[in-house]
Write an enzyme that holds these catalytic residues in place. Sequence first.
Site, PDB file in Angstrom:
ATOM      1  N   CYS A 184       0.818  -1.212   0.000  1.00 37.63           N
ATOM      2  CA  CYS A 184       0.000   0.000   0.000  1.00 37.63           C
ATOM      3  C   CYS A 184       0.851   1.261   0.000  1.00 37.63           C
ATOM      4  O   CYS A 184       0.632   2.163  -0.807  1.00 37.63           O
ATOM      5  CB  CYS A 184      -0.911   0.029   1.228  1.00 37.63           C
ATOM      6  SG  CYS A 184      -2.213  -1.197   1.184  1.00 37.63           S
ATOM      7  N   HIS A 185       1.815   1.327   0.904  1.00 38.49           N
ATOM      8  CA  HIS A 185       2.479   2.599   1.168  1.00 38.49           C
ATOM      9  C   HIS A 185       3.632   2.916   0.222  1.00 38.49           C
ATOM     10  O   HIS A 185       4.046   4.065   0.140  1.00 38.49           O
ATOM     11  CB  HIS A 185       2.949   2.643   2.620  1.00 38.49           C
ATOM     12  CG  HIS A 185       1.799   2.649   3.586  1.00 38.49           C
ATOM     13  ND1 HIS A 185       0.924   3.713   3.691  1.00 38.49           N
ATOM     14  CD2 HIS A 185       1.352   1.729   4.463  1.00 38.49           C
ATOM     15  CE1 HIS A 185       0.005   3.438   4.597  1.00 38.49           C
ATOM     16  NE2 HIS A 185       0.235   2.238   5.084  1.00 38.49           N
TER      17      HIS A 185
ATOM     18  N   CYS B 139      -3.003  -0.903  11.478  1.00 34.45           N
ATOM     19  CA  CYS B 139      -2.700  -1.427  10.136  1.00 34.45           C
ATOM     20  C   CYS B 139      -2.692  -2.953  10.165  1.00 34.45           C
ATOM     21  O   CYS B 139      -3.261  -3.603   9.279  1.00 34.45           O
ATOM     22  CB  CYS B 139      -1.346  -0.922   9.654  1.00 34.45           C
ATOM     23  SG  CYS B 139      -1.405   0.682   8.848  1.00 34.45           S
TER      24      CYS B 139
END
Lengths: 107, 295
Positions: free
Chosen positions: B214-215, B256
């Site tokens: 994702c990041h 998360c």
Amino acid sequence: MSARALINVPKSARRGDVIEIKTLISHVMETGYRHSNTGENIPRDIVTSFSCKYNGEEIFAATLYPAIAANPFMTFHTTATESGTLAFTWEGDNGFAVTEEVKIEVG
Amino acid sequence: MRWGDQAPASSPAQAGDPVTTGLASAPYNHRRRLLDAPLSRGITACVLVALLSSLARAEIPLAERRSGYEQMSPATKAMQDDDTSNPATLSVLDGEALWRRKAGDANKACADCHGDAAASMRGVAARYPAFSSAQGRAIDIEQRINLCRTEQQKATPLAHESRDLLALTAYIGRQSRGMPIDVAADEKTKPFIESGRRLYAMRQGQLNLSCQNCHDDNWGQKLAGVPLVQGHPNGYPLYRLEWQSLGSLQRRLRNCLIGMRAEPYPYGADEYVDLELFLMWRARGMTVETPAVRP
């Protein structure tokens, strides 16, 4: 003893100036509509009223309801008329009562 | 030495390895399994090349790094910009009072040894987590505070996410606001940065996602309607609107992990410190915003 309120008032102003006052009170604002993991209702615990008095005269007041999020932030304007004290009062559930005073110089 | 430039030793072929702390046997080696299959050498070579090139794309170039601040709405940015409207300021003020309060059997306050925090703590949070010779590993600010509490003040350690520990970390962090992140990357800290990098790249949980997915690979796009940030730790501890309270980086990392339906490590785990050190190294040079506001 913890910091409960943040207040932003200009230290001085000219007579007739419109000044902005910002306030923030530390409060959980529990709505009363939530449930814990075990299913019990978490009781309501909110600030219900806020008022500001300028040398004793109320210049701003508000009634708060569960829809207001935690740590209510309220800002408003007023006209600087004379030097003196602005007194901010918050009241709420479970005997919550906080008063803070701030001085202002108006020249 | 730039860690990101290393040879395939840290390629994603190892990204699927489970964390094997404490196991006596050799960790499962995916690469050896692939290469031993006699008929699939050609396919293996192609797969490895594809994986390596995706690794090169994955890391965000230094110039393209953005603080989560930049992706917030104007109203939320305004909340962070003004100390009076930032609820985290209340925690910073609490931290200031705690700094001066005597505690423990030694009846000492932080101020008794460290004096004025504005001077002595300036830049400290910007270089944490840091290596501690006494502990033999990298430690974060919360651990450093608790070491002072137990060893110097002879007081009980403060619990993670407790009001007092958050207030102290917010107060200490505030003294680094505006400064560039500058964690040490030397022989002492390298093993922990590498451990953090492995954790960052490791797929885990029921959704089989890694932080990188994702990041690094999809920042700027949306996940469940919410813009994905690059995940820099430059504002912690911060006031998250979703929490309606101040919280630490560990709290956010747990969110998360739970979101990926992975088992979160317990508070205070080495994994969080290693991850934080890697994230701080990844954010090197970026500006500290502590205490920030995030949606």
